[in-house]
Write an enzyme that holds these catalytic residues in place. Sequence first.
Site, PDB file in Angstrom:
ATOM      1  N   ASP A  86     -20.072   5.351 -44.310  1.00 22.12           N
ATOM      2  CA  ASP A  86     -19.773   3.930 -44.147  1.00 22.12           C
ATOM      3  C   ASP A  86     -21.085   3.191 -43.978  1.00 22.12           C
ATOM      4  O   ASP A  86     -21.882   3.512 -43.082  1.00 22.12           O
ATOM      5  CB  ASP A  86     -18.878   3.715 -42.931  1.00 22.12           C
ATOM      6  CG  ASP A  86     -18.562   2.238 -42.709  1.00 22.12           C
ATOM      7  OD1 ASP A  86     -17.905   1.649 -43.582  1.00 22.12           O
ATOM      8  OD2 ASP A  86     -18.994   1.692 -41.674  1.00 22.12           O
ATOM      9  N   GLU A 146     -18.085   3.731 -50.330  1.00 24.99           N
ATOM     10  CA  GLU A 146     -17.298   2.596 -50.787  1.00 24.99           C
ATOM     11  C   GLU A 146     -17.943   1.970 -52.028  1.00 24.99           C
ATOM     12  O   GLU A 146     -19.161   1.880 -52.130  1.00 24.99           O
ATOM     13  CB  GLU A 146     -17.200   1.543 -49.686  1.00 24.99           C
ATOM     14  CG  GLU A 146     -16.431   1.992 -48.466  1.00 24.99           C
ATOM     15  CD  GLU A 146     -16.491   0.969 -47.348  1.00 24.99           C
ATOM     16  OE1 GLU A 146     -15.432   0.520 -46.896  1.00 24.99           O
ATOM     17  OE2 GLU A 146     -17.615   0.629 -46.938  1.00 24.99           O
ATOM     18  N   ASP A 157     -17.010   2.678 -37.108  1.00 22.06           N
ATOM     19  CA  ASP A 157     -17.671   3.148 -38.323  1.00 22.06           C
ATOM     20  C   ASP A 157     -17.298   4.588 -38.649  1.00 22.06           C
ATOM     21  O   ASP A 157     -17.146   4.952 -39.818  1.00 22.06           O
ATOM     22  CB  ASP A 157     -19.189   3.015 -38.174  1.00 22.06           C
ATOM     23  CG  ASP A 157     -19.644   1.563 -38.101  1.00 22.06           C
ATOM     24  OD1 ASP A 157     -18.867   0.695 -38.539  1.00 22.06           O
ATOM     25  OD2 ASP A 157     -20.752   1.308 -37.604  1.00 22.06           O
TER      26      ASP A 157
END
Length: 394
Positions: free
Chosen positions: A193, A277, A373
Amino acid sequence: MRRSFKFLLRPTSRQAAALAACLEDHRQLYNAALEHRRTAYAKAGVTVRYGDQSAELKHIRADDGEGQGRWSFSSQQATLRRLDKAFRAFFDRVKAGRRPRFPRFKGRGWFDAVQWPKDGDGCRWDSQPEHPAATFVRLQGVGHVRVHQHRPVKGRVKTIAVKREGRRWYVVLSCDDVPAQPLPATGAVAGIDLGVASLVTTSDGHRIDNRRHLAACAGRLASAQRALARHKRGSQRRRKAAARVAALHAKVRRQRVDGAHKTALALVRGYDVIVHEDLRITNMTRSASGTIDAPGRNVAAKAGLNRSILDAGWGVFLTILAHKAESAGRELIAVDPRNTSRTCARCGHCAKDNRLTQAAFACTACGHTAHADVNAATNILRAGLALRDAAEAA
């Protein structure tokens, strides 16, 4: 694989002047070719293409032997291809319905790279192999320029480019057939992340700090920018002040890239599969100022967040991570970022109230608590593994 290698040049004062003249002549060639296209279409409705302008190079060089005639014919063709690429990108944007942005003329300071398309045609890498302690690159019209080669060049040199960054000169080699360097398998997988407080947080709880290089240099940069604003436009002192500002920005950029390399290398060495991501950073950092009729809200806070995201260098990091993963034989998976920070990694409940603060995650359904996170990285890993399994099943 195809890889690039970037090295610092150590030109003499005469060679530095020749490199600057080379850039200036190529800039003028680019602008003249752009004006040729604009005028031909405006006056006669004729579309001028790369082949037409390349055919005229011979006459241009013959008429300007002390200027354009000094440099490599192939490098000038590469400059014309650069303009042709800009036009093709313009028409592609028009067809796609996006903001076109017609190709613009290059002012001084906006044309800082020249490319030679083939090693041996107007340029030569390692032009003095018999030298015992130094590496040189030969450039037509400039001579043998010393190179600070800090690592070996692998593969076959395809193209050579010279780039100016502030007061420094670099040579960039694009090499084909670069051998991969696969790392031994570790059996570990991780979701990562990206954030502002921590640059990277992995699904197993490891965190890599965000060094905030721009924030650390903000005081000196603000002082240099104030000094720049005080000087008269066009003066020698203003040029020197602008060079100081550019040098500070260049240092921040080098620090950011160096940190991204080290972080990406640590991840590639530690994990066989890395899931991240698929962020749209351009959209995330778009200005919220709005218009006069419809002004934006929380503009100062959004501007500060945009600055922090850009300072973290997510885009640079992901690009470097992709290159290192490919070279090491690691698998890199990008997943949809929607709701990864709002979903509980234990029960799957998704709600805005799950994340009470920037760091705290507390599920309102099952009561699961974790660092926000780490919870997001776990969801990212799970989504990536599911995506991989679905691709293998298909």
